[in-house]
Scaffold this motif. Structure first.
Motif, PDB file in Angstrom:
ATOM      1  N   LEU A 130      -0.438   8.811  75.427  1.00 33.34           N
ATOM      2  CA  LEU A 130       0.688   8.408  74.642  1.00 33.34           C
ATOM      3  C   LEU A 130       0.202   8.287  73.077  1.00 33.34           C
ATOM      4  O   LEU A 130       0.904   8.648  72.295  1.00 33.34           O
ATOM      5  N   SER A 131      -0.914   7.487  72.986  1.00 33.27           N
ATOM      6  CA  SER A 131      -1.422   7.159  71.585  1.00 33.27           C
ATOM      7  C   SER A 131      -1.759   8.394  70.964  1.00 33.27           C
ATOM      8  O   SER A 131      -1.390   8.636  69.708  1.00 33.27           O
ATOM      9  N   TRP A 132      -2.456   9.529  71.747  1.00 31.30           N
ATOM     10  CA  TRP A 132      -2.857  10.894  71.244  1.00 31.30           C
ATOM     11  C   TRP A 132      -1.538  11.461  70.579  1.00 31.30           C
ATOM     12  O   TRP A 132      -1.317  11.945  69.328  1.00 31.30           O
ATOM     13  N   ARG A 133      -0.457  11.336  71.415  1.00 32.60           N
ATOM     14  CA  ARG A 133       0.613  12.033  71.185  1.00 32.60           C
ATOM     15  C   ARG A 133       1.216  11.523  69.592  1.00 32.60           C
ATOM     16  O   ARG A 133       1.945  12.271  68.914  1.00 32.60           O
ATOM     17  N   LEU A 134       1.289  10.149  69.884  1.00 33.69           N
ATOM     18  CA  LEU A 134       1.822   9.594  68.656  1.00 33.69           C
ATOM     19  C   LEU A 134       1.115   9.797  67.131  1.00 33.69           C
ATOM     20  O   LEU A 134       1.837   9.963  66.376  1.00 33.69           O
ATOM     21  N   ARG A 135      -0.239   9.941  67.642  1.00 35.33           N
ATOM     22  CA  ARG A 135      -0.990  10.444  66.232  1.00 35.33           C
ATOM     23  C   ARG A 135      -0.414  11.428  65.624  1.00 35.33           C
ATOM     24  O   ARG A 135      -0.434  11.992  64.689  1.00 35.33           O
ATOM     25  N   ARG A 136      -0.255  12.588  66.655  1.00 36.80           N
ATOM     26  CA  ARG A 136      -0.181  13.813  66.291  1.00 36.80           C
ATOM     27  C   ARG A 136       1.451  14.018  65.664  1.00 36.80           C
ATOM     28  O   ARG A 136       1.380  14.602  64.763  1.00 36.80           O
ATOM     29  N   ILE A 137       2.186  13.196  66.371  1.00 37.84           N
ATOM     30  CA  ILE A 137       3.729  13.355  65.385  1.00 37.84           C
ATOM     31  C   ILE A 137       4.178  12.413  64.678  1.00 37.84           C
ATOM     32  O   ILE A 137       4.843  12.825  63.997  1.00 37.84           O
ATOM     33  N   THR A 138       3.379  11.464  64.171  1.00 36.34           N
ATOM     34  CA  THR A 138       3.747  10.549  63.217  1.00 36.34           C
ATOM     35  C   THR A 138       2.706  10.565  62.159  1.00 36.34           C
ATOM     36  O   THR A 138       3.033  10.266  60.983  1.00 36.34           O
ATOM     37  N   GLY A 139       1.421  10.944  62.343  1.00 36.95           N
ATOM     38  CA  GLY A 139       0.341  10.897  61.439  1.00 36.95           C
ATOM     39  C   GLY A 139      -0.220   9.474  61.178  1.00 36.95           C
ATOM     40  O   GLY A 139      -1.068   9.308  60.589  1.00 36.95           O
ATOM     41  N   VAL A 140       0.244   8.436  62.045  1.00 40.72           N
ATOM     42  CA  VAL A 140      -0.462   7.041  62.046  1.00 40.72           C
ATOM     43  C   VAL A 140      -1.337   6.973  62.995  1.00 40.72           C
ATOM     44  O   VAL A 140      -1.294   7.325  64.118  1.00 40.72           O
ATOM     45  N   ASN A 141      -2.334   6.232  62.325  1.00 44.18           N
ATOM     46  CA  ASN A 141      -3.718   6.542  63.147  1.00 44.18           C
ATOM     47  C   ASN A 141      -3.740   5.181  64.024  1.00 44.18           C
ATOM     48  O   ASN A 141      -4.335   4.116  63.906  1.00 44.18           O
ATOM     49  N   ILE A 142      -3.074   5.287  65.126  1.00 43.13           N
ATOM     50  CA  ILE A 142      -3.200   4.275  66.136  1.00 43.13           C
ATOM     51  C   ILE A 142      -3.587   4.641  67.483  1.00 43.13           C
ATOM     52  O   ILE A 142      -3.666   6.001  67.959  1.00 43.13           O
ATOM     53  N   TYR A 143      -4.193   3.793  68.230  1.00 47.46           N
ATOM     54  CA  TYR A 143      -5.090   4.253  69.767  1.00 47.46           C
ATOM     55  C   TYR A 143      -4.537   3.377  71.025  1.00 47.46           C
ATOM     56  O   TYR A 143      -4.822   3.478  71.828  1.00 47.46           O
ATOM     57  N   LYS A 175      10.515   4.136  65.080  1.00 45.01           N
ATOM     58  CA  LYS A 175      11.460   3.942  63.690  1.00 45.01           C
ATOM     59  C   LYS A 175      10.815   3.267  62.765  1.00 45.01           C
ATOM     60  O   LYS A 175      11.079   3.638  61.474  1.00 45.01           O
ATOM     61  N   ALA A 176       9.726   2.532  62.971  1.00 52.91           N
ATOM     62  CA  ALA A 176       8.979   1.994  61.806  1.00 52.91           C
ATOM     63  C   ALA A 176       8.292   3.092  61.108  1.00 52.91           C
ATOM     64  O   ALA A 176       7.972   3.206  59.707  1.00 52.91           O
ATOM     65  N   ALA A 177       7.555   4.023  61.763  1.00 52.72           N
ATOM     66  CA  ALA A 177       6.805   5.246  61.393  1.00 52.72           C
ATOM     67  C   ALA A 177       7.920   6.113  60.526  1.00 52.72           C
ATOM     68  O   ALA A 177       7.402   6.437  59.368  1.00 52.72           O
ATOM     69  N   ALA A 178       8.924   6.328  60.907  1.00 47.98           N
ATOM     70  CA  ALA A 178      10.188   7.256  60.487  1.00 47.98           C
ATOM     71  C   ALA A 178      10.602   6.462  59.004  1.00 47.98           C
ATOM     72  O   ALA A 178      10.783   7.226  58.025  1.00 47.98           O
ATOM     73  N   ALA A 179      10.526   4.947  58.969  1.00 42.97           N
ATOM     74  CA  ALA A 179      10.957   4.374  57.785  1.00 42.97           C
ATOM     75  C   ALA A 179       9.832   4.271  56.705  1.00 42.97           C
ATOM     76  O   ALA A 179      10.033   3.701  55.776  1.00 42.97           O
TER      77      ALA A 179
END
Length: 222
Positions: A130-143, A175-179
């Protein structure tokens, strides 16, 4: 205005064994809001006796309990933490202080297991994917979309959060990333929980959480 600097929302379902230790370790200026989600083991009474604010949420689901706590909160900063003693409340300033100082809008605690059994393998694999997918789609560096997190109360309310199941933390993040929020991740110790997990402690629970999160990603077009 609230006398508390941080309100800590603790979604709770049968956590009688963990609550005394947990509630006894809150830092000064932090208020515990225990959201009882239908416990049958006296969790609500234990929380009240320990001085916590107790909110009852009849609708089952992590998101339902978490959001009920958010709506009840009044402090400027709201933190979330599991009520199973897997995370030490004394570490809450790690996520809350950067928000209170205005240095970040959302701070997530990246779980760092203290023992080999703290984090089941199936749950760790699911989180890594999930974290890999979120980094890819949002550009936010989380693990890690970890259970300890903090943000300003008014900002959280502005997100118009709708999920009332396991996808609630993911909806907050998306939603936080999108904002365009400033999102930060900090290391937080992660110990074996007291009692059996309703989610990551079982394969079935993990699969349910994955399903909820996949639905959210699909709805977001991701």
């Amino acid at each position: 205005m609230s006398e508390f600097r941080v309100d800590v929302v603790l979604p709770c379902l049968n956590e009688a064994g963990a609550l005394p230790w947990l509630l006894g370790r809150l830092p000064e200026g932090y208020r515990a809001i225990v959201v009882d989600n239908g416990s049958t083991d006296g969790s609500a009474e234990i929380a009240l006796a320990a001085g916590a604010t107790v909110v009852h949420e009849a609708r089952r689901g992590f998101g339902a309990a978490a959001h009920a706590g958010l709506l009840h909160a009044s402090a400027p900063v709201v933190a979330f933490c599991d009520a199973d003693a897997s995370m030490d409340p004394r570490d809450l300033p790690l996520v809350a202080d950067p928000v209170a100082a205005g240095d970040a809008d959302l701070v997530l605690g990246r779980r760092r297991p203290t023992t080999a059994g703290s984090w089941p393998l199936h749950a760790r694999i699911a989180n890594t994917t999930l974290s890999w997918r979120l980094r890819r789609i949002t550009g936010v560096n989380i693990y890690d979309l970890g259970p300890m997190r903090a943000a300003r109360r008014e900002d959280l309310l502005s997100l118009d959060l709708q999920d009332r199941r396991s996808g609630y933390p993911l909806e907050v993040f998306l939603k936080a990333a999108a904002a365009g929020w400033r999102i930060r991740e900090v290391d937080t110790p992660y110990a074996p929980r007291v009692g059996r997990s309703k989610v990551t402690g079982t394969v079935r629970g993990t699969l349910t959480a994955i399903g909820d999160m996949s639905r959210l990603l699909k709805q977001a077009g991701r």
